[in-house]
Design a protein around this motif. Structure first.
Motif, PDB file in Angstrom:
ATOM      1  N   GLN A  30       0.586   4.019   2.690  1.00  0.00           N
ATOM      2  CA  GLN A  30       0.806   3.652   4.093  1.00  0.00           C
ATOM      3  C   GLN A  30       2.281   3.728   4.495  1.00  0.00           C
ATOM      4  OE1 GLN A  30      -1.205  -0.061   5.117  1.00  0.00           O
ATOM      5  NE2 GLN A  30      -3.003   0.507   3.921  1.00  0.00           N
ATOM      6  N   ARG A  82     -11.185  -2.986  -1.973  1.00  0.00           N
ATOM      7  CA  ARG A  82     -10.266  -3.075  -0.830  1.00  0.00           C
ATOM      8  C   ARG A  82     -10.368  -4.433  -0.130  1.00  0.00           C
ATOM      9  NH1 ARG A  82      -7.908   1.517   2.226  1.00  0.00           N
ATOM     10  NH2 ARG A  82      -6.419   0.345   3.445  1.00  0.00           N
ATOM     11  N   PHE A  83     -11.547  -4.757   0.330  1.00  0.00           N
ATOM     12  CA  PHE A  83     -11.878  -6.120   0.775  1.00  0.00           C
ATOM     13  C   PHE A  83     -13.392  -6.195   0.852  1.00  0.00           C
ATOM     14  CE2 PHE A  83     -11.263  -5.725   5.753  1.00  0.00           C
ATOM     15  CZ  PHE A  83     -11.793  -4.444   5.758  1.00  0.00           C
ATOM     16  N   TRP A  94      -6.641  -1.544  13.641  1.00  0.00           N
ATOM     17  CA  TRP A  94      -5.507  -0.896  12.976  1.00  0.00           C
ATOM     18  C   TRP A  94      -5.990  -0.071  11.772  1.00  0.00           C
ATOM     19  CZ3 TRP A  94      -3.776  -2.244   7.970  1.00  0.00           C
ATOM     20  CH2 TRP A  94      -2.535  -1.718   7.601  1.00  0.00           C
ATOM     21  N   LEU A  95      -6.928  -0.621  10.999  1.00  0.00           N
ATOM     22  CA  LEU A  95      -7.454   0.122   9.847  1.00  0.00           C
ATOM     23  C   LEU A  95      -8.062   1.440  10.312  1.00  0.00           C
ATOM     24  CD1 LEU A  95      -9.180  -2.648   7.654  1.00  0.00           C
ATOM     25  CD2 LEU A  95      -7.229  -1.230   7.003  1.00  0.00           C
ATOM     26  N   HIS A 143      -2.933 -12.419   1.636  1.00  0.00           N
ATOM     27  CA  HIS A 143      -3.007 -13.033   2.972  1.00  0.00           C
ATOM     28  C   HIS A 143      -3.495 -14.485   2.950  1.00  0.00           C
ATOM     29  CE1 HIS A 143      -1.895  -9.235   4.780  1.00  0.00           C
ATOM     30  NE2 HIS A 143      -2.772  -8.660   3.989  1.00  0.00           N
ATOM     31  N   GLU A 149      -7.764 -12.700   6.085  1.00  0.00           N
ATOM     32  CA  GLU A 149      -6.524 -12.271   6.733  1.00  0.00           C
ATOM     33  C   GLU A 149      -6.602 -12.504   8.236  1.00  0.00           C
ATOM     34  OE1 GLU A 149      -5.726  -8.220   5.757  1.00  0.00           O
ATOM     35  OE2 GLU A 149      -4.011  -8.021   7.124  1.00  0.00           O
ATOM     36  N   HIS A 203       0.863  -1.192   0.000  1.00  0.00           N
ATOM     37  CA  HIS A 203       0.000   0.000   0.000  1.00  0.00           C
ATOM     38  C   HIS A 203       0.893   1.234   0.000  1.00  0.00           C
ATOM     39  CE1 HIS A 203      -3.730  -2.237   1.260  1.00  0.00           C
ATOM     40  NE2 HIS A 203      -2.806  -3.086   1.707  1.00  0.00           N
ATOM     41  N   HIS A 241      -7.992  -8.256  -0.642  1.00  0.00           N
ATOM     42  CA  HIS A 241      -7.578  -9.015   0.548  1.00  0.00           C
ATOM     43  C   HIS A 241      -8.545 -10.167   0.768  1.00  0.00           C
ATOM     44  CE1 HIS A 241      -5.931  -4.925   1.304  1.00  0.00           C
ATOM     45  NE2 HIS A 241      -4.970  -5.543   1.945  1.00  0.00           N
ATOM     46  N   GLU A 262      -4.431   7.540   5.097  1.00  0.00           N
ATOM     47  CA  GLU A 262      -4.817   7.472   3.674  1.00  0.00           C
ATOM     48  C   GLU A 262      -5.651   8.688   3.281  1.00  0.00           C
ATOM     49  OE1 GLU A 262      -6.279   3.826   2.070  1.00  0.00           O
ATOM     50  OE2 GLU A 262      -4.713   2.617   3.018  1.00  0.00           O
ATOM     51  N   ASP A 307       3.179  -5.925   2.082  1.00  0.00           N
ATOM     52  CA  ASP A 307       2.003  -5.351   2.738  1.00  0.00           C
ATOM     53  C   ASP A 307       2.341  -4.209   3.685  1.00  0.00           C
ATOM     54  OD1 ASP A 307      -0.701  -4.989   3.234  1.00  0.00           O
ATOM     55  OD2 ASP A 307      -0.702  -6.374   4.933  1.00  0.00           O
ATOM     56  N   LEU A 319      -6.097  -6.286  12.844  1.00  0.00           N
ATOM     57  CA  LEU A 319      -6.463  -5.667  11.567  1.00  0.00           C
ATOM     58  C   LEU A 319      -7.548  -4.583  11.643  1.00  0.00           C
ATOM     59  CD1 LEU A 319      -6.318  -5.556   8.436  1.00  0.00           C
ATOM     60  CD2 LEU A 319      -8.052  -7.349   8.424  1.00  0.00           C
ATOM     61  N   SER A 368       3.443  -8.799   7.682  1.00  0.00           N
ATOM     62  CA  SER A 368       2.177  -8.243   8.139  1.00  0.00           C
ATOM     63  C   SER A 368       1.385  -9.268   8.951  1.00  0.00           C
ATOM     64  CB  SER A 368       1.388  -7.789   6.910  1.00  0.00           C
ATOM     65  OG  SER A 368       0.083  -7.466   7.234  1.00  0.00           O
TER      66      SER A 368
HETATM   67  N1  GUN Z   1      -7.721  -5.227   4.593  1.00  0.00           N
HETATM   68  C1  GUN Z   1      -8.367  -4.143   4.108  1.00  0.00           C
HETATM   69  N2  GUN Z   1      -7.543  -3.094   3.971  1.00  0.00           N
HETATM   70  C2  GUN Z   1      -6.341  -3.514   4.380  1.00  0.00           C
HETATM   71  C3  GUN Z   1      -5.058  -2.879   4.457  1.00  0.00           C
HETATM   72  O1  GUN Z   1      -4.869  -1.704   4.149  1.00  0.00           O
HETATM   73  N3  GUN Z   1      -4.045  -3.654   4.922  1.00  0.00           N
HETATM   74  C4  GUN Z   1      -4.213  -4.951   5.276  1.00  0.00           C
HETATM   75  N4  GUN Z   1      -3.160  -5.649   5.715  1.00  0.00           N
HETATM   76  N5  GUN Z   1      -5.390  -5.557   5.227  1.00  0.00           N
HETATM   77  C5  GUN Z   1      -6.441  -4.850   4.768  1.00  0.00           C
END
Ligand code: GUN
Ligand code: FE
Length: 497
Positions: free
Chosen positions: A89, A220-221, A104-105, A287, A251, A86, A248, A113, A352, A101, A326
């Motif tokens: 980041q 993104r996910f 942290w986001l 992941h 994860e 990313h 993703h 971001e 990552d 995760l 990560s």
């Molecule tokens: N899942 C969704 N966004 C992210 C990200 O920015 N980093 C990671 N490691 N997992 C995510």
């Protein structure tokens, strides 16, 4: 090297042919013309190299060739392929390792971001990011940008200007994100995505016909995309099969649970992406630590395994980006990479950033080794046996630590396979682009962690294998003297001298 005259390298070449075969060519003569490997001659003695160059060049009608003769302690490997990072980041490298995760986001990642709506900040930051990944030896990189179209286009411009090979994606995220960092609708997200695709496809390649920068769809996910947005992205992908896709998957356990509640009709996380046409041969899935965790927890039988997530991914031809730095840093889990390779999945490595705290693929290699050792120790504990050793017929990779050749493969050719670029990059065979690193373990690199002495400087296969292991485990960017992408010097410790 930008000129059309061929450039010739004479020295050791180490690369992989597949995940279990390392090829070591101690005395290779390799010619680069028009960005590609024109020819490669093995076993050329130093005393013959001048004559061999002259006769090979004459046979091609070349009059002049520049020669780079490598010194003892130097060798060439393919450039690293980072299949998941990313770019926005990087300012957070080293922050937030006490979170998992989802926290942290929200606390670390989204606030940073959101700063990329400031285009001056984006340009400044992305210049440093791309210079840094190049100097770390990453010749191909799969970048996530932010949700901003213009800032994403700036990232693509910077990559293009600095001569890296890359996939650049604008993040799609229209829900489960903070108000200040969330797209207002699927339609807005799709229009911005189309704008970025057009922008990237309009970049003029430095070498005609050799496009180094590619667009990539970047939902993104599953959590951050409404079904409508996933459906529209699937439609873009359907009408253009050349569009790559990255996202993703599986994860973190809380993430997997959340996906289950958001998509109750989909059997697994992988089935969500498949339902929207986003799982195919040019999809990069990052992941995968918890793929098939339900089946594994339940002690699945053969029938269940044939219907597993991994089988679905395999049948669609999608690839995985293993992100061990990560996965350990955010306590996400330990992916079973050896088992993936045993089952025939395409597997690669990703840094990552900044879930991972290092932009260097060398760290990803080391942590991939550690993760595989954790898997091996756990297997041995469960089986109440000693660790399997690879004497005679090798034990399946799934039960043992990844050997050196597999680690180099994951960082190079495995990445090329996952990016669907294996006919172009990943190893150093004639016809492919010259994306390569000149590595030096000589004392003048001033990396005090690399000790090379005496016999190890002889150019035998055994000593070169030792040098490769020392580089992968103890090397850093001081040991990466030159980074070539499509034959052009794009980074490395010597590039700024
Ligand atoms: N899942 C969704 N966004 C992210 C990200 O920015 N980093 C990671 N490691 N997992 C995510
Ligand atoms: Fe990521």
């Amino acid at each position: 090297m930008a000129s059309s005259l061929p450039t010739i390298f004479y020295g050791p070449i180490l690369h992989t042919l597949n995940h279990h075969t390392l090829q070591i060519l101690p005395r290779a003569l390799l010619a680069v013309a028009g960005g590609r490997i024109a020819w490669l001659i093995e076993n050329v003695l130093p005393s013959d190299s001048g004559d061999t160059i002259r006769s090979a060049a004459a046979s091609k009608g070349w009059h002049v060739a520049r020669l780079h003769a490598l010194k003892d302690g130097e060798f060439i490997i393919p450039g690293f392929i980072d299949t998941h990072t990313h770019a926005p980041q990087f300012p957070n490298l080293g922050r937030g390792q006490d979170y998992e995760l989802l926290g942290w986001l929200h606390h670390i990642t989204f606030p940073t971001e959101s700063r990329f709506k400031d285009l001056e900040y984006a340009r400044r930051t992305y210049e440093s990011v791309v210079r840094r990944t190049l100097d770390c030896g990453t010749t191909t990189c799969c970048y996530y940008a932010t949700l901003h179209e213009e800032a994403t286009n700036i990232l693509a411009d910077v990559v293009h200007k600095l001569g890296q090979r890359a996939f650049v994606g604008k993040c799609n995220m229209d829900r489960e994100s903070p108000d200040h960092y969330c797209e207002p609708s699927a339609q807005v997200s799709i229009e911005a995505t189309q704008g970025t695709i057009q922008h990237i496809r309009g970049l003029k390649p430095a070498i005609p016909g050799m496009n180094l920068v590619h667009p990539i769809l970047t939902p993104r996910f599953a959590i951050s995309c409404t079904p409508e947005l996933l459906g529209s992205l699937g439609e873009l992908a359907r009408v253009d099969r050349t569009l790559a896709i990255q996202t993703h998957i599986s994860e973190n356990p809380s993430e997997v649970d959340f996906v289950r509640t958001l998509f109750p009709d989909c059997r697994t996380y992988a089935h969500v992406y498949d339902a929207y046409g986003l799982l195919r041969e040019n999809t990069v899935l990052a992941h995968g630590c918890h793929l098939d965790s339900d089946l594994l927890d339940a002690g699945a039988d053969e029938e269940a395994i044939s219907e597993s997530e991994i089988e679905l991914i395999l049948s669609r031809g999608a690839g995985l980006s293993h992100c061990p730095t990560s996965n350990l840093n955010l306590r996400s889990g330990v992916a079973r990479v050896g088992e993936w390779l045993d089952r025939g999945l395409k597997v690669s490595l990703g840094t990552d950033v900044s879930g991972g705290y290092s932009p260097s693929m060398l760290d990803a290699v080391r942590h991939a080794s550690f993760c595989s050792k954790l898997v091996a120790m756990e297997h041995a504990r469960k089986e109440n046996s000693t660790l399997p050793v690879a004497n005679g017929k090798p034990a399946p990779l799934g039960n043992r630590q990844l050997p050196l050749e597999t680690l180099l493969f994951l960082a190079t050719l495995g990445g090329a396979e996952v990016c669907n670029l294996a006919s172009e990059v990943g190893n150093l065979v004639p016809g492919k682009s010259f994306d390569a690193l000149v590595v030096s373990l000589r004392p003048e690199t001033r990396n005090p962690n690399v000790w090379v002495e005496g016999d190890e400087l002889q150019r035998s296969e055994e000593s070169l294998q030792i040098l490769l292991e020392k580089f992968l485990l103890c090397g850093d960017d001081r040991n990466i003297r030159a980074v070539y992408v499509a034959g052009r010097l794009a980074g490395g410790a010597d590039a700024s001298i």
